[in-house]
Enzyme design. Structure first.
Site, short mmCIF file in Angstrom:
data_model
loop_
_atom_site.label_atom_id
_atom_site.label_comp_id
_atom_site.label_asym_id
_atom_site.label_seq_id
_atom_site.Cartn_x
_atom_site.Cartn_y
_atom_site.Cartn_z
N GLU A 158 35.78 36.12 39.84
CA GLU A 158 34.59 36.87 40.03
C GLU A 158 34.14 37.78 38.89
O GLU A 158 33.84 39.16 39.08
CB GLU A 158 34.52 37.56 41.63
CG GLU A 158 34.79 36.64 42.55
CD GLU A 158 34.50 37.19 43.97
OE1 GLU A 158 33.70 36.73 44.72
OE2 GLU A 158 35.26 38.01 44.16
C1 ACM Z 1 38.53 36.02 45.83
O1 ACM Z 1 38.50 36.02 47.29
N1 ACM Z 1 37.78 36.73 45.34
C2 ACM Z 1 39.88 35.43 45.33
#
Ligand code: ACM
Length: 669
Positions: free
Chosen positions: A313
């Protein structure tokens, strides 16, 4: 050796072995039982080590607690007792000094009316066998006993993990310790410890002390505490894989060392959830100098061969806004931020390797050309699982095992790493699928509630990863999970015992049993619905009904079964349905006088009113069914409106008895 199917067919005849979870690879019932009485004695033959002696002492303590028997001299380290001891542990050698995924966890447990014996190539196998032995203890006619049986057991997958997020809400050492006990009880073998994120950096660094001083609100683990947890885990055959999430999810780190960021500081510990902007600058050598020393320090603290660097992310906003980074991309022919992240990941991988570790990262790190010992953790869907395996990288599955999303155990249980697209892989590719991990992200849990979100559902995932793939009967799973849940409670897990105190705080002046009647039939909203429901921060109390309510309502599931049996003609079941409906119908009247005195209770008033309305609707439906009359159209329309309304969450809660009551209404049509 028997096949798994044969073993399953035998289970019906294996009284006492029925509660095992995870189910062993194979079992054969014997005749009779071995008594567990005050003469109980456990001894070791063959290879001896402190870890085995400690395990034996723990087993004695657990048997004493489980049975109430005084077992003052139950552990005899001298193997001359092997002739007469109740339980003999027999292993050949030490195994690796630092446990790896290659550890041999297999064991044989043979119980006759005279003696029980666990044989294993390595101590880790003995540890697994001891948990099986403990699950077999039951009250018999003359006291406690274990059934005569022969079990040959080994895990289906080598990597069976639980992620605990200590960043979003700090989890004190006691939480980690008791959850390691729970993991060992269901034969999980990896604690994936998520130790840094935007909301907190949680490990003492001696080289970079600002990390804990500025990035943790004072809530971090000292290096001594980390070593103690690593030791505690090893005693239970559990590896500890640390995760330090970079280059995104790093606001806490950058609060301490803003010069490492791609954007202008200063930064602050983040108090909200989601994806945030602060990101390391992948173009500057100082960042790699820092990471080199930091990874070196942490690699020394965590002996596991694997080191998790996160990698998930990255929103790229700070990268896009930084002219020097844009120039770096142009100069290196990088067109996307994914290219830039790949460059970063490769550099970090070299550092991880330099410090003697293998890198693991979330599936964003997946790319061709990543060294073939880098492990990918698939979380955004099974596609990356298959791609990684095809590409030659080991991979573990977490997509489908996000226990923070409060889905039913049956849903996780149905997720098999080798089903779906992975079924198309060659055997060689499938062998790269090392296993999976349940993920306990901690946005909506704290030390008080976390156990109730991990257990008992994680036992279902543990079974999926340990037992033969043919073990898929959901009814059997739920029955055995209930038994395991009770055992985990005895072991010190707090997944059950937090419930009543939390309801007491909510109740105010309301009768506790009426509050409980409500709480027993609701569940927290699923998936990411809580993110959308209101503005949460890390300072928001987690003390509401949605926090107290269990992820899965046993009452609702049992009621649905009763309704099915009742509609199928079982009169006794229908009578119990009627009694239950009457309790619900009358429940809101018992709570209503207390709404004014507790805002935590008043919040659930609409839910309570609808539970009572559902009880009334169900009772009326039963009357129509009993009288063999069609319910009038107007009545049906009113009830359908009710059903429509209760399917919408209120107070972030779902009423779980709506579906079976809808069945009753349909039967009254
Ligand atoms: C995640 O759930 N961002 C690995």
């Amino acid at each position: 050796m028997r096949t798994a199917i044969a073993a399953l067919m035998l289970i019906a005849g294996l009284a006492g072995a029925q509660d095992l979870m995870p189910l062993p690879a194979s079992m054969t019932a014997g005749h009779g039982a071995l008594a567990i009485d005050t003469g109980f004695q456990i001894t070791l033959t063959g290879y001896q080590e402190p870890r085995l002696r400690a395990a034996a002492a723990r087993v004695v303590a657990r048997i004493a607690r489980q049975t109430g028997l005084p077992l003052a001299r139950a552990f005899e380290p001298d193997s001359s007792a092997a002739e007469t001891a109740t339980l003999v542990l027999d292993t050949r050698g030490p195994g690796a000094e630092v446990q790896t995924p290659a550890a041999d966890e297999s064991y044989t447990l043979e119980i006759t009316p005279q003696q029980a014996r666990i044989r294993a190539a390595e101590p880790t196998g003995i540890l697994r066998g001891l948990e099986t032995f403990l699950q077999l203890i039951r009250p018999g006619e003359k006291g406690f006993e274990v059934p005569a049986i022969r079990i040959e057991d080994r895990p289906r997958f080598a990597w069976r993990g639980l992620l605990i997020d200590s960043s979003r809400h700090f989890m004190p050492i006691a939480v980690i310790r008791r959850n390691l006990d729970g993991m060992a009880a269901v034969k999980l073998n990896v604690l994936h410890w998520h130790l840094s994120d935007d909301q907190g950096f949680r490990v003492e660094s001696k080289l970079f002390p600002l990390l804990q001083r500025m990035g943790s609100d004072g809530r971090f683990y000292t290096q001594d505490q980390i070593r103690e947890i690593v030791r505690y885990a090893r005693e239970r055959g559990i590896r500890v894989v640390p995760e330090f999430d970079i280059p995104g999810h790093s606001a806490a780190m950058l609060t301490a060392y803003p010069d490492l960021a791609a954007g202008p500081g200063p930064f602050q510990i983040v108090r909200t959830w989601g994806v945030h902007d602060p990101t390391l600058d992948p173009t500057r050598e100082e960042v790699y100098d820092f990471l080199d020393r930091f990874i070196g320090e942490m690699a020394g603290l965590f002996p596991d061969p694997y080191f998790h660097i996160g990698g998930d992310e990255v929103n790229g906003k700070q990268w896009n806004a930084n002219p020097a980074i844009q120039e770096f991309k142009r100069a290196h022919n990088m067109t996307t931020n994914a290219d830039l992240q790949l460059y970063f990941t490769r550099r970090v991988e070299e550092l991880v390797r330099k410090h003697g570790k293998k890198m693991i990262g979330w599936d964003e790190i997946l790319s061709e050309g990543m060294p073939k010992d880098v492990v990918v953790q698939s979380w955004r869907g099974a596609k990356s699982l298959v791609e990684a395996a095809r590409q030659g990288n080991p991979v573990i599955l977490s997509s489908g095992y996000y226990i923070d999303l409060v889905q039913p155990a049956s849903q996780h249980y149905a997720v098999d790493p080798l089903n779906g697209p992975a079924a198309e892989l060659t055997p060689e590719e499938q062998a790269r699928i090392l296993g999976g991990e349940a993920c306990m992200w901690a946005e909506y849990v704290n030390a008080e509630t976390v156990d109730s979100r991990i257990w008992p559902r994680t036992a279902a995932i543990a079974e999926r990863l340990w037992s033969p793939r043919t073990v898929t009967d959901t009814g059997s799973m739920y029955r055995r999970m209930e038994a395991v849940s009770r055992e985990l409670d005895w072991l010190g897990l707090e997944h059950r015992r937090g419930y009543v105190p939390m309801l007491e705080r909510i109740a105010g002046s309301a009768p506790l049993d009426a509050v409980r009647t409500l709480a027993d039939v609701v569940e927290p909203v699923k998936g990411y619905a809580r993110n959308r429901a209101r503005k949460y921060t890390s300072l928001t109390p987690l003390n509401r009904m949605v926090d107290a309510a269990r992820p899965e309502s046993d009452t609702a599931r049992e009621f649905a079964n009763l309704v099915d049996r009742g509609l199928g003609g079982d009169k006794a079941a229908m009578e119990r349905v009627r009694e239950q409906l009457a309790v619900w119908r009358g429940n809101d009247a018992r709570l209503a006088p207390a709404y004014g005195g507790s805002f935590l209770l008043a919040e659930v008033a609409p839910v309570s009113q609808d539970i009572s309305a559902l009880g009334a609707a169900g009772l009326e439906a039963l009357d129509y069914i009993a009288a063999r009359k069609h319910a009038p159209r107007q009545w049906l329309e009113r009830q359908e409106a009710l059903i429509g309304r209760v399917k919408q969450p209120r107070a972030e809660l779902l009423i779980m008895i709506a579906a079976p009551i809808e069945k009753l209404l349909n039967a009254a049509k």
